[in-house]
Write an enzyme that holds these catalytic residues in place. Sequence first.
Site, PDB file in Angstrom:
ATOM      1  N   ASP A   1       0.833  -1.194   0.000  1.00 17.83           N
ATOM      2  CA  ASP A   1       0.000   0.000   0.000  1.00 17.83           C
ATOM      3  C   ASP A   1       0.877   1.256   0.000  1.00 17.83           C
ATOM      4  OD1 ASP A   1      -2.304   1.500   0.155  1.00 17.83           O
ATOM      5  OD2 ASP A   1      -3.021   0.623   2.026  1.00 17.83           O
TER       6      ASP A   1
ATOM      7  N   ASP B   1     -10.636   1.924  -3.658  1.00 14.30           N
ATOM      8  CA  ASP B   1     -11.176   1.581  -2.339  1.00 14.30           C
ATOM      9  C   ASP B   1     -12.695   1.521  -2.375  1.00 14.30           C
ATOM     10  OD1 ASP B   1      -8.864   1.198  -0.968  1.00 14.30           O
ATOM     11  OD2 ASP B   1      -8.778   3.186  -0.072  1.00 14.30           O
TER      12      ASP B   1
HETATM   13  C1  DGJ Z   1      -5.792   1.951   1.951  1.00 13.93           C
HETATM   14  C2  DGJ Z   1      -6.157   0.739   1.136  1.00 13.93           C
HETATM   15  O1  DGJ Z   1      -6.628   1.130  -0.092  1.00 13.93           O
HETATM   16  C3  DGJ Z   1      -7.165  -0.099   1.907  1.00 13.93           C
HETATM   17  O2  DGJ Z   1      -7.590  -1.174   1.123  1.00 13.93           O
HETATM   18  C4  DGJ Z   1      -6.544  -0.562   3.189  1.00 13.93           C
HETATM   19  O3  DGJ Z   1      -5.489  -1.438   2.946  1.00 13.93           O
HETATM   20  C5  DGJ Z   1      -6.063   0.642   3.978  1.00 13.93           C
HETATM   21  N1  DGJ Z   1      -5.231   1.515   3.205  1.00 13.93           N
HETATM   22  C6  DGJ Z   1      -5.322   0.216   5.214  1.00 13.93           C
HETATM   23  O4  DGJ Z   1      -4.807   1.272   5.907  1.00 13.93           O
END
Ligand code: DGJ
Length: 729
Positions: free
Chosen positions: A478, A548
């Site tokens: 991430d 997301d």
């Molecule tokens: C952002 C990501 O896009 C989410 O799927 C998740 O992993 C969060 N970060 C975790 O902090």
Amino acid sequence: MIDVVETDSGRQLFFLSTAGATLVVLVGDRRHVFVPYWGPRLDPCDVSYLVDDVPRASYLADADGAKDYKLEQLPQLYPSFGYTDLREPAFLLRQSNGSRTSDLKFESYRIAERKARLEGLPTVLDPSGAPAIEIILRDEVAGTRVVVTFGVFEEQNALTESVRIENVGEEPIVIEKISSSCVDLHRCDLDMIHLAGAWSREFGIVRRPVVQGTQSVGSARGTSGHGQNPFVALAARDADERHGEVYAMSFVYSGNFLAQADRDMHENVRLQMGINPFDFSWTLGPGETFQAPEVALVFSERGLDGMSQAFHALYRSCLMPSRFASAERPVLLNCWEACYFDYTREDLERIADGASQIGAELFVLDDGWFGRRNDSTSSVGDWVPNRQKIGGTIEDLAKSVEKRGLAFGLWFEPEAVSRDSDLFRAHPDWAIQAPGRVITTSRDEYLLDLSNPAVCDYLVDTLSEILSNAPIAYVKWDMNRNVTNAGSEFLPSWRQQEQAHRCVLGLYRVLETLVGRFPSVLFEGCAGGGGRCDPGMLAYMPQVWISDDTDALERLKVQYGASLVYPSIALGCHISDVPNHQTHRSESLRTRAIVAGWGNLGLEFDPARLGREGAEAVAREVDAYRRIRATVQLGKLHRLMGLDRGNEYAWMHVGEDGSNIVVCYVCQRMTPNSVSHRIRLSHLEPAARYRVNGCDRTYSGAELMNVGLSAGKIREDAYALRWVIDRVG
Ligand code: DGJ
């Protein structure tokens, strides 16, 4: 295929031909180099007249003192600044005497049977070998050599182009701009198509006419960004999914980029793409070279579908780590939306139990397993498991997950460091920061300065240790913020404008090392969803979490846009809980499963919340997906409805040998007294017979393509259908 043609008048032409397209490079009489043709495949011939035939306009300067030799109107291979072409140049060099004028002339060319890897950069390479040609240009006054390299990917119907600048003079030079590809088109009846959005609504398709002046997309955020993807297409006004000419560029790079189309005074369009020149410069000492990343170039005369087929084939077979390109991906359950930061070992085991019962094959532990991290305010960078929270080591947890028949995956955010972390306390100078200013936070974190090799080494060592000590089959990588108040404590003042690109190079070095050391680990790229979904990352991470937003209707648009460039096997798509956590909407399980079935299926909820019947229903959807998985992941995607961003979307996947087909349809909003449209399929064999959903009756391919399937009466909002079709004769 690369053909070299010598004309009777002694001009040299290079024909770079792929399955359906040719790009011609011409060495002109005065040794300026042109691209007189980029279009449908053309057998080698003398098209040098295309440069002579241009009706010359008034008021433009004559180059080389030759009357009517108007470089500004000629389709140059790599146009320079300051001579007689006053359009936007492809590059800009500042020489030690302050001059910014360049004038590149042909020096030589070199053809290689196999295109070579670009040092330190993700590279498109055909495992069975694709030829390449280097066109070597020289500016005698500035003492620079510019090498333009094309890779020719015949089967995939794509080219790659990259540029290398060599300082062959005695003095340093400063590169202030370097595009990786620049093409002049002698036409302007074009629309610009690109992908735009924001966090949670990435990849919206934008189509607008190319008008006189500059139209551009780009990023200056440190990554390719949620806002605009490093992709641009110029499409004939009448081009649609199946018809019309499309010229497209996609940048194999993960940092700041600029793609721009300039329509000039004389109705020509110059399209170029490269590192964003905004806040970029690079000092090149005598004897040093700078290699720019590469651009993939596609010309399609079969509309956007033809373009997408080329990008999909190229990125799947010549960019992704090959061991993942043709292997089916596991159905994963990611615990993020199931419990966010709030969990215990018991919770994780309960979720893993549920995951295995509904047919998941991989359990992913997301954020919160390290340091003192129970919310987003601390511990990123302290990659030490919180044993109390997860009930032991990562190895213990992974083994307990494996006992449940699931592989184990783990989340990291390696490029960031929390303000409240031991890592930052130990190395405050490792954070990106401008001298004398407060370091700006986003999500309570800073970004690490990957232009500093010590930081990269730290990441490689830390992650290697964790990956070596536990059976980790998958990593979610991430990255959750943009670069602000840029500055490096490591670089000298005169190299500060190199930082953004050096950070990307540092990241690539870290990834290259880790992927090399742990070849069986499946890496999924993520940057707060789709903040860094680009071909550069695909070279290391064959899967991307593209948004997301897991709401099916929103995801539909995101996936549709992403599919212009990225193959289905690259897209992570999850069924999540209802009401949806981003939109608070509730769509049926069927709809969520059909939309998530576009790519690599994942689940993102606590199965215990489903109840017995709910869990059984999800298990049936997972099972149904596993039966079509090979078709979806390894087949070809064709978009059928939705380019108009209307109410109905439809798409199909055709399996590798053409005998298995999956067709999906979604109507977003039910309106009273309305009718659905028939869904006409494509890419079937007209005379072959097909069975739909296992029924007795069969249809010819021609029927399915010309008459189509009926979606029947739309019964609710977010109404979705899926047909599984087999060729039976
Ligand atoms: C952002 C990501 O896009 C989410 O799927 C998740 O992993 C969060 N970060 C975790 O902090």
